[in-house]
Design a protein around this motif. Structure first.
Motif, mmCIF file in Angstrom:
data_model
loop_
_atom_site.group_PDB
_atom_site.id
_atom_site.type_symbol
_atom_site.label_atom_id
_atom_site.label_comp_id
_atom_site.label_asym_id
_atom_site.label_seq_id
_atom_site.Cartn_x
_atom_site.Cartn_y
_atom_site.Cartn_z
ATOM 1 N N ALA A 65 18.136 35.233 27.138
ATOM 2 C CA ALA A 65 19.446 35.897 27.154
ATOM 3 C C ALA A 65 19.498 37.104 26.230
ATOM 4 N N ASN A 66 18.620 37.136 25.217
ATOM 5 C CA ASN A 66 18.646 38.235 24.250
ATOM 6 C C ASN A 66 18.311 39.578 24.860
ATOM 7 N N ARG A 67 17.535 39.536 25.940
ATOM 8 C CA ARG A 67 17.127 40.829 26.494
ATOM 9 C C ARG A 67 18.100 41.330 27.553
ATOM 10 N N VAL A 68 19.190 40.596 27.780
ATOM 11 C CA VAL A 68 20.174 41.027 28.770
ATOM 12 C C VAL A 68 20.887 42.286 28.278
ATOM 13 N N LYS A 69 21.037 43.258 29.180
ATOM 14 C CA LYS A 69 21.827 44.446 28.827
ATOM 15 C C LYS A 69 23.250 44.234 29.313
ATOM 16 N N ARG A 70 24.200 44.334 28.393
ATOM 17 C CA ARG A 70 25.603 44.118 28.766
ATOM 18 C C ARG A 70 26.377 45.422 28.650
ATOM 19 N N VAL A 71 27.137 45.676 29.686
ATOM 20 C CA VAL A 71 27.923 46.911 29.729
ATOM 21 C C VAL A 71 29.327 46.558 30.224
ATOM 22 N N SER A 72 30.336 47.255 29.718
ATOM 23 C CA SER A 72 31.668 47.009 30.282
ATOM 24 C C SER A 72 32.152 48.241 31.039
ATOM 25 N N ILE A 73 32.976 47.973 32.050
ATOM 26 C CA ILE A 73 33.651 49.062 32.768
ATOM 27 C C ILE A 73 35.059 49.127 32.206
ATOM 28 N N ALA A 91 25.380 47.300 45.575
ATOM 29 C CA ALA A 91 24.201 48.173 45.478
ATOM 30 C C ALA A 91 23.113 47.557 44.600
ATOM 31 N N CYS A 92 23.508 46.719 43.675
ATOM 32 C CA CYS A 92 22.552 46.118 42.738
ATOM 33 C C CYS A 92 22.743 44.600 42.729
ATOM 34 N N PRO A 93 22.329 43.923 43.810
ATOM 35 C CA PRO A 93 22.624 42.500 43.926
ATOM 36 C C PRO A 93 21.980 41.649 42.839
ATOM 37 N N ASP A 94 20.925 42.178 42.184
ATOM 38 C CA ASP A 94 20.302 41.355 41.145
ATOM 39 C C ASP A 94 20.956 41.542 39.776
ATOM 40 N N TRP A 95 22.027 42.333 39.694
ATOM 41 C CA TRP A 95 22.814 42.404 38.457
ATOM 42 C C TRP A 95 23.944 41.391 38.553
ATOM 43 N N GLU A 96 24.511 41.032 37.404
ATOM 44 C CA GLU A 96 25.695 40.184 37.460
ATOM 45 C C GLU A 96 26.921 41.027 37.102
ATOM 46 N N VAL A 97 27.858 41.093 38.026
ATOM 47 C CA VAL A 97 29.082 41.856 37.779
ATOM 48 C C VAL A 97 30.227 40.848 37.616
ATOM 49 N N VAL A 98 30.866 40.872 36.460
ATOM 50 C CA VAL A 98 31.846 39.835 36.121
ATOM 51 C C VAL A 98 33.262 40.415 36.148
ATOM 52 N N ALA A 99 34.101 39.850 37.013
ATOM 53 C CA ALA A 99 35.467 40.365 37.192
ATOM 54 C C ALA A 99 36.370 39.968 36.020
ATOM 55 N N SER A 149 40.156 34.584 27.035
ATOM 56 C CA SER A 149 39.511 34.448 28.344
ATOM 57 C C SER A 149 38.380 35.464 28.505
ATOM 58 N N ARG A 150 38.535 36.644 27.915
ATOM 59 C CA ARG A 150 37.438 37.632 27.970
ATOM 60 C C ARG A 150 36.236 37.134 27.154
ATOM 61 N N LEU A 151 36.541 36.581 25.980
ATOM 62 C CA LEU A 151 35.455 36.091 25.124
ATOM 63 C C LEU A 151 34.691 34.971 25.835
ATOM 64 N N ARG A 152 35.473 34.056 26.426
ATOM 65 C CA ARG A 152 34.841 32.946 27.149
ATOM 66 C C ARG A 152 33.926 33.492 28.237
ATOM 67 N N THR A 153 34.406 34.504 28.956
ATOM 68 C CA THR A 153 33.609 35.099 30.027
ATOM 69 C C THR A 153 32.343 35.730 29.460
ATOM 70 N N GLN A 154 32.503 36.461 28.353
ATOM 71 C CA GLN A 154 31.345 37.163 27.779
ATOM 72 C C GLN A 154 30.347 36.191 27.149
ATOM 73 N N TYR A 173 30.652 43.831 32.788
ATOM 74 C CA TYR A 173 31.963 43.186 32.660
ATOM 75 C C TYR A 173 33.076 44.166 32.980
ATOM 76 N N GLU A 174 34.100 43.625 33.646
ATOM 77 C CA GLU A 174 35.295 44.435 33.840
ATOM 78 C C GLU A 174 36.147 44.271 32.586
ATOM 79 N N ARG A 175 36.244 45.303 31.798
ATOM 80 C CA ARG A 175 36.885 45.319 30.478
ATOM 81 C C ARG A 175 36.174 44.355 29.514
ATOM 82 N N SER A 176 36.680 44.308 28.256
ATOM 83 C CA SER A 176 35.949 43.612 27.204
ATOM 84 C C SER A 176 36.898 43.167 26.089
ATOM 85 N N VAL A 177 36.363 42.403 25.146
ATOM 86 C CA VAL A 177 37.186 42.027 23.978
ATOM 87 C C VAL A 177 37.575 43.278 23.177
ATOM 88 N N TYR A 178 36.820 44.367 23.376
ATOM 89 C CA TYR A 178 37.111 45.593 22.617
ATOM 90 C C TYR A 178 38.301 46.348 23.218
#
Ligand SMILES: Nc1ncnc2c1ncn2[C@@H]1O[C@H](COP(=O)(O)OP(=O)(O)OP(=O)(O)O)[C@@H](O)[C@H]1O
Ligand SMILES: Nc1nc(=O)c2ncn([C@H]3C[C@H](O)[C@@H](CO)O3)c2[nH]1
Length: 310
Positions: A65-73, A91-99, A149-154, A173-178
């Motif tokens: 899990a440490n090498r996962v790149k996490r980005v928020s929209i 377009a990128c089915p092997d990424w995980e997009v979290v609503a 709920s965002r933290l739980r998701t992240q 992630y769609e939005r973030s704790v930030y």
């Protein structure tokens, strides 16, 4: 007496901005299903981008899990984050997009009996509706729940398929704790919908949680979907989510300013070292990309280049 920093006129204005008839309560849980992006265009994009998105990224020496790149929209209400997220997932089915967990905010179950022998009855509250109807009463509660709920998701571990993928696994992630803190909660504080005590308490536990969970919620970058507030309002109306019926341009303009301060001017005071250094990719979301495969492809290419550089 709680001290305030805005006049009563502004508060009255805000209340009228969000006035929503009671009859609309709990009627708004279906909006996301209306947003289906053109499947043909999606399939087209997926085909063209036949090289898997993960494989485009250099492999990191870290594992698990440490090498996962996490980005928020990030972006204003109704700017098109979910629509864009679906495009990305396609377009990128092997990424995980979290609503964003909106349906959780619309359906909070509670046992209603208080100290009686009667068997508890389940009540369902729509906190999103409550917050828009009476922001002074419910904003602090809303921010508590949305952030949790965002933290739980992240904090969810990435799915196994992601860790098995060849390149660097990516979670979007769609939005973030930030944004919970530096866009919405801050805005509610500035509008006097969160008082100074609530703001101090919110900031205290937010800092503790983010510091405590540290690298598990850290982002590598931010995608900022940017459009004029008037465009967002027009899309918000088109989407027709019942809870948002009373949202007016003024509110979207304030949120736009918060986004600009945080992500463009970088003048928002933030409290996490790594957050200050985060690369931000700005995309012009005013373009009607939903039905335009050329623009979609341009966006995906920009995203992949951005990820490769992270
Ligand atoms: N680029 C676009 N061009 C035209 N319409 C769009 C575009 N992006 C989104 N829309 C439409 O705008 C509406 C809002 O989009 P969407 O639900 O994706 O916004 P969002 O940013 O996820 O909203 P929220 O802030 O509430 O989570 C939807 O009806 C969607 O179909
Ligand atoms: N007050 C407040 N704080 C948040 O952290 C927050 N995050 C999202 N939202 C609102 C915007 C959309 O109506 C709807 C879906 O994004 O929820 C929020 N509102």
């Amino acid at each position: 007496m709680v001290s305030t920093h805005h006049g009563e006129e502004e508060l009255a204005g805000l209340n009228s901005v969000w006035k929503t008839p009671d009859s609309l309560q709990r009627a708004g849980n279906t909006s996301r299903s209306q947003d289906t992006t053109n499947p043909k265009a999606m399939a087209n994009i997926s085909r063209k981008l036949s090289v898997s998105c993960s494989r485009c990224l250099a492999t990191s020496p870290e594992s698990g899990a440490n090498r996962v790149k996490r980005v928020s929209i990030e972006g204003n209400i109704a700017v098109g984050k979910s629509t864009f997220a679906r495009l990305l997932q396609s377009a990128c089915p092997d990424w995980e997009v979290v609503a964003e967990p909106v349906s959780k905010w619309q359906n909070i179950e509670s046992g209603a009996s208080k100290g009686t022998d009667a068997s508890p009855q389940t009540t369902v509250s729509n906190l999103l509706q409550m917050m828009y109807q009476d922001p002074q009463r419910w904003s602090y509660t809303f921010q508590t729940f949305s952030c949790m709920s965002r933290l739980r998701t992240q904090l969810q571990p990435p799915p196994a398929r992601l860790l098995r993928s060849e390149g660097v696994p990516v979670q979007v992630y769609e939005r973030s704790v930030y944004s919970d803190r530096y866009i919405f909660a801050l805005n509610m504080f500035e509008l006097d919908c969160i008082n100074s005590t609530e703001w101090a308490v919110y900031q205290d536990w937010h800092s503790l949680l983010v510091e405590q969970f540290g690298h598990q919620v850290e982002l590598e970058g931010i995608i900022y979907l940017r459009a004029p507030p008037t465009t967002c309002l027009e899309r918000l109306h088109r989407r027709g989510r019942a809870e948002e019926k009373g949202v007016e341009l003024d509110y979207l303009e304030k949120l736009h300013v918060q986004h600009e301060r945080w992500l463009v001017e970088k003048s928002t005071e933030t409290h996490f070292e790594k957050l200050k250094q985060l690369p931000v990719l700005q995309l012009d979301a005013s373009v009607e990309f939903k039905s335009d495969p050329v623009v979609q492809e341009e966006f995906i290419t920009k995203i992949k280049n951005f990820f490769s550089a992270l």
